[in-house]
Write a protein that holds these residues in place. Structure first.
Motif, mmCIF file in Angstrom:
data_model
loop_
_atom_site.group_PDB
_atom_site.id
_atom_site.type_symbol
_atom_site.label_atom_id
_atom_site.label_comp_id
_atom_site.label_asym_id
_atom_site.label_seq_id
_atom_site.Cartn_x
_atom_site.Cartn_y
_atom_site.Cartn_z
ATOM 1 N N LEU A 45 35.688 42.115 45.763
ATOM 2 C CA LEU A 45 36.189 40.987 46.382
ATOM 3 C C LEU A 45 37.814 41.474 46.225
ATOM 4 O O LEU A 45 38.146 40.705 44.416
ATOM 5 C CB LEU A 45 35.625 39.536 46.264
ATOM 6 C CG LEU A 45 36.061 38.378 46.515
ATOM 7 C CD1 LEU A 45 36.372 38.249 48.242
ATOM 8 C CD2 LEU A 45 34.864 37.840 45.657
ATOM 9 N N GLU B 290 41.555 36.409 50.917
ATOM 10 C CA GLU B 290 40.467 37.015 50.504
ATOM 11 C C GLU B 290 40.352 38.083 51.762
ATOM 12 O O GLU B 290 39.841 37.924 53.011
ATOM 13 C CB GLU B 290 39.267 35.733 50.510
ATOM 14 C CG GLU B 290 38.353 35.874 50.345
ATOM 15 C CD GLU B 290 37.187 35.612 50.463
ATOM 16 O OE1 GLU B 290 36.010 35.808 50.352
ATOM 17 O OE2 GLU B 290 36.812 34.320 49.307
ATOM 18 N N ARG C 129 33.096 35.350 44.499
ATOM 19 C CA ARG C 129 34.346 34.210 45.009
ATOM 20 C C ARG C 129 34.506 33.330 43.656
ATOM 21 O O ARG C 129 35.565 33.302 43.125
ATOM 22 C CB ARG C 129 34.014 33.524 46.139
ATOM 23 C CG ARG C 129 35.100 32.461 46.314
ATOM 24 C CD ARG C 129 37.047 33.395 46.423
ATOM 25 N NE ARG C 129 38.308 33.170 46.007
ATOM 26 C CZ ARG C 129 38.964 32.234 47.397
ATOM 27 N NH1 ARG C 129 38.373 32.817 47.908
ATOM 28 N NH2 ARG C 129 40.029 32.081 46.568
ATOM 29 N N THR D 76 41.017 38.658 46.331
ATOM 30 C CA THR D 76 41.643 37.728 46.538
ATOM 31 C C THR D 76 42.731 37.437 45.060
ATOM 32 O O THR D 76 42.798 37.150 44.525
ATOM 33 C CB THR D 76 40.489 36.486 46.656
ATOM 34 O OG1 THR D 76 41.354 35.082 46.886
ATOM 35 C CG2 THR D 76 39.753 36.130 45.083
#
Length: 265
Positions: A188, A195, A160, A190
């Protein structure tokens, strides 16, 4: 009989003479997923299963002319960019794509699967300041995250932080590919607020050439087919996971993923 035109997807990237990555991987992916693939060649590589023996950039006027030919007559429903090599080519492509009303998937290619550089060091800042701001989604691997932002990801918890650093450079979405971390692969996605994490099985197969190109092209294809970003990434991940599972030997080194695995199956 009525014949309808499939969704139109354009790749702007380098040619891989070995057929596993670059323009060749992009067009194979697009065909496999049911869209019409078009290409703007930005560079030509001498490449095989052992590595990249050399690459040559096309003149910026040749790249611009290809873009204008496709966009001016045919149009696009999505665009994918890959190897752009130099600051001049990055600037040229970014300038044209800033005027395109279609999703742009930026794969910020820095090195090949074999570790060969495919982006001049002086072009990194141009990717950050000119290309990423026009991206709908950027799809860096962990090495490219470090190259672009200085952030080093050691484990899944760092994904993140990496994504936020990439988003700060301008794309609307960031997909951080965590396949180089230990354990089961986790990516990941986002936009800074929402997310999504995508996991996949890790296969004991060394023939993985073209993975990044294939994923970015698959995302662009699914966006052109009308999927939203999370669903486009999910479906693209499923396709790439199957292609990885069926990767095959080629030459004396690392073979490619199998873009036609669904057809063969």
């Amino acid at each position: 009989m009525t014949v309808s035109t499939p969704p139109l997807v354009l790749t702007v990237a380098g040619s891989d003479s070995g057929g596993g990555a670059g323009i060749q991987a992009d067009l194979k992916t697009m065909l496999a997923l049911g869209v019409h693939g078009m290409s703007v060649i930005a560079a030509v590589t001498a490449q095989n299963s052992l590595g990249v023996q050399g690459y040559w950039e096309l003149p910026p006027e040749a790249v611009r002319a290809q873009l204008n030919s496709v966009l001016g007559d045919i149009g696009v429903h999505a665009v994918k960019t890959g190897m752009l090599a130099s600051p001049t080519l990055v600037e040229t492509v970014a300038e044209v794509l800033a005027e395109v009303d279609a999703p742009v998937v930026v794969d910020p290619v820095g090195v090949s699967k074999h570790g060969d550089s495919l982006l001049a060091p002086e072009a990194v800042d141009t990717v950050k300041t000119r290309l990423l701001p026009v991206a709908t989604v950027a799809t860096p691997n962990l090495w490219e995250v470090t190259q672009l932002t200085g952030v080093k990801v050691e484990d899944e918890r760092g994904l993140r932080r990496a994504a936020d650093a990439v988003l700060a450079l301008g794309p609307r979405w960031a997909l951080i590919k965590g396949g180089h971390l230990s354990g089961e692969p986790v990516d990941l996605l986002t936009d800074g607020d929402r997310e999504f994490r995508f996991t996949a099985q890790r296969y004991d197969n060394r023939h993985t050439h073209g993975t990044g190109c294939t994923l970015a092209s698959a995302i662009a294809s699914y966006l052109a087919l009308g999927e939203d970003m999370p669903e486009a990434v999910r479906k693209a991940k499923d396709y790439v996971t199957g292609a990885l599972a069926h990767g095959f030997p080629l030459g004396s080194g690392i073979g490619p993923v199998d873009h036609a695995w669904r057809i063969r199956r």
